[in-house]
Design a protein around this motif. Structure first.
Motif, PDB file in Angstrom:
ATOM      1  N   ALA A 171       0.835  -1.207   0.000  1.00 11.43           N
ATOM      2  CA  ALA A 171       0.000   0.000   0.000  1.00 11.43           C
ATOM      3  C   ALA A 171       0.871   1.258   0.000  1.00 11.43           C
ATOM      4  O   ALA A 171       0.584   2.229  -0.713  1.00 11.43           O
ATOM      5  N   LEU A 223      -7.529   3.769   3.544  1.00  8.19           N
ATOM      6  CA  LEU A 223      -7.239   2.381   3.199  1.00  8.19           C
ATOM      7  C   LEU A 223      -7.492   1.421   4.367  1.00  8.19           C
ATOM      8  O   LEU A 223      -7.302   0.217   4.225  1.00  8.19           O
ATOM      9  N   ILE A 257      -5.060  -0.149  -5.060  1.00  8.09           N
ATOM     10  CA  ILE A 257      -5.771   0.687  -4.088  1.00  8.09           C
ATOM     11  C   ILE A 257      -7.182   0.150  -3.873  1.00  8.09           C
ATOM     12  O   ILE A 257      -7.684   0.096  -2.742  1.00  8.09           O
ATOM     13  N   ALA A 304      -8.568  -0.995  -0.246  1.00  2.00           N
ATOM     14  CA  ALA A 304      -9.707  -0.301   0.351  1.00  2.00           C
ATOM     15  C   ALA A 304     -10.928  -1.192   0.481  1.00  2.00           C
ATOM     16  O   ALA A 304     -11.741  -1.021   1.397  1.00  2.00           O
TER      17      ALA A 304
END
Length: 485
Positions: free
Chosen positions: A48, A108, A232, A236
């Protein structure tokens, strides 16, 4: 193409490939060790952070590195100015990230990402210190020193990361590895400087570079969103563990994309740019580049897709068996992307990066819409939807090359169809061989070796029977006169 330029391009191609192969192989081997020590959550947190850093790094570059390579003439004053601009932006973005890290971590849903991202973002400033040197090394075909520097930095930082991981530092071992590699790489860039910094500046000259670079910035930004937004989205939506599994699944794919395509494309931009004034020679160079890629890169991706279940466990361990389902479709996508990426390089070489920008806009919108329409997604459905969105856009890329550059798709197909057929045969042999009792009863490593050999023999055997002339042409293409690095 003159003999001197041809020699430089081919010499640069060899050293660039050696750099990418060496660095990516070393990185992959080191990552294999780290993957056996770290767990999916720890890898997911670092992945991340890397997505965020890669994203902001695009704004620091602004397409200027490629502008430096592409321009027919570049002055010391322009290099001085570019250096200051990039260093200033790096410091500014570091400060912004320091304060924005808690918000990113909250979005996140990865609480520990705050401190990791703050420390890891130091790599932005370190990289900015050698930005102009690295661009000029590329421009001057100094790929030998680039290769040596990258290999040294990778090996030392990799060993450092493994030692840290074995001492229980978890995600921080990856952060330390990355920072160590950046410091060593930057230092080695300055040991063979291509220009000396001074405060003799030329902001008006840099505006000329920015006019090219801004189009490249837009293209790079959208291309990043198109290729990395999925990470992403996974983080998420599904959390760091799923991102860790995804990261391992695409690790070999990403390493090969850079080792087999980025090395070639790096030199291709330089070589294509020198031929932009000669459309016939430019098209011939494109055909040869695609043929070389079809012979070398496409079979690697195809055979990797066929042998994904075995290669994932052998390389990373049993706990990463689920990553094989990520690797298979991504490897097949890579087999097509390594050819399609030449199209964007052509547009950049002829000074029309806006064409590539418009195409990437189309791909990005397709990807965003595809992922947005998903309901209650799991990891595999995200991967397959992403791959499908990339395939939908691919025909447009080749249409644009045909119309704008005059490339004949039929001519290209005639040059590479034998290599494609050989790939299909190799994949079929692997798939069938996996169900043969004698092979199925082997232990995992032996089955991996036997299936790999079986697919490779199918590929090579088909070409030996049907493509001897094409193989001889490739041999002639790859004969490189010895050239100082």
């Amino acid at each position: 193409m003159t003999d001197s330029l041809r020699s430089k391009v081919l010499s640069g191609l060899v050293w660039s490939i050696l750099q990418s192969w060496g660095v990516k192989l070393a990185t992959l081997l080191l990552f294999m060790v780290l993957a056996r020590v770290l767990d999916p959550h720890q890898l997911g947190v670092f992945a991340a952070a890397m997505v965020v850093l890669s994203f902001v790094g695009i704004f620091i570059d602004q397409g200027l590195s490629q502008a430096i390579v592409q321009r027919a003439q570049i002055t010391v004053q322009q290099l001085n100015t570019v250096f200051l601009i990039n260093l200033g932006l790096a410091v500014l973005i570091f400060v912004i990230l320091w304060f924005a890290s808690p918000l990113i971590a909250e979005y996140l849903k990865i609480i520990e990402l705050t401190d990791v991202l703050r420390v890891a973002s130091l790599v932005i400033i370190i990289s900015a210190t050698c930005f102009s040197q690295q661009a000029m090394l590329h421009r001057n075909f100094r790929y030998r020193w680039l290769a040596i520097s990258a290999l040294v930095a990778t090996l030392i930082s990799g060993i450092t990361g493994i030692v840290c991981a074995l001492h229980g530092l978890g995600t921080w071992s990856l952060v330390i590895q990355m920072l160590t590699g950046s410091v060593i790489g930057a230092a080695m860039m300055w040991t063979q400087p291509q220009w000396r910094f001074s405060f003799d500046l030329d902001f008006s000259g840099v505006r000329e570079l920015l006019s090219y670079g801004m189009n490249r910035l837009g293209t790079s930004l959208l291309d990043f969103i198109n290729t990395r937004y999925v990470e992403i989205f996974v983080a998420a939506t599904l959390g760091p563990v799923a991102l860790g599994i995804y990261s391992v699944g695409v690790r070999i794919y990403q390493a090969l994309m850079q080792a087999l395509s980025a090395a070639i494309l790096d030199v291709a931009l330089n070589g294509f740019s020198r031929l932009a004034h000669d459309p016939v020679a430019l098209r011939e160079a494109y055909y040869k580049a695609v043929t070389l890629t079809a012979a070398v890169a496409i079979p690697v991706f195809c055979l990797l897709a066929a042998i994904a279940p075995e290669v994932t466990v052998v390389f990373f361990g049993n706990k990463w068996a689920g990553s094989a389902e990520v690797l298979r479709p991504m490897a097949l996508l890579g087999a097509l992307h390594v050819v399609e990426y030449y199209n964007g390089t052509l547009f950049n070489a002829i000074g029309k990066p806006s064409i590539g920008l418009k195409f990437v806009v189309f791909k990005t919108v397709t990807t965003f819409v595809s992922l947005w329409l998903m309901r209650e997604p799991d990891l595999l459905s995200i991967v397959y939807v992403y791959v499908a969105s990339q395939l939908v856009a691919m025909p447009l890329s080749f249409y644009l090359v045909q119309r704008i550059v005059g490339v004949s798709l039929w001519t290209m197909f005639l040059r590479i169809w034998r290599f494609l057929a050989a790939c299909i045969l190799g994949m079929v042999l692997i798939t069938l061989g996996r169900h043969v009792g004698m092979i199925a009863d082997l232990n995992l490593f032996s089955r991996f070796v036997v299936l790999g050999v079986l697919g490779s023999l199918g590929y090579v055997g088909f070409l030996a029977l049907t493509a001897r002339a094409q193989l001889r042409e490739l041999y002639v293409l790859l004969r490189v006169r010895r050239q100082p690095g």
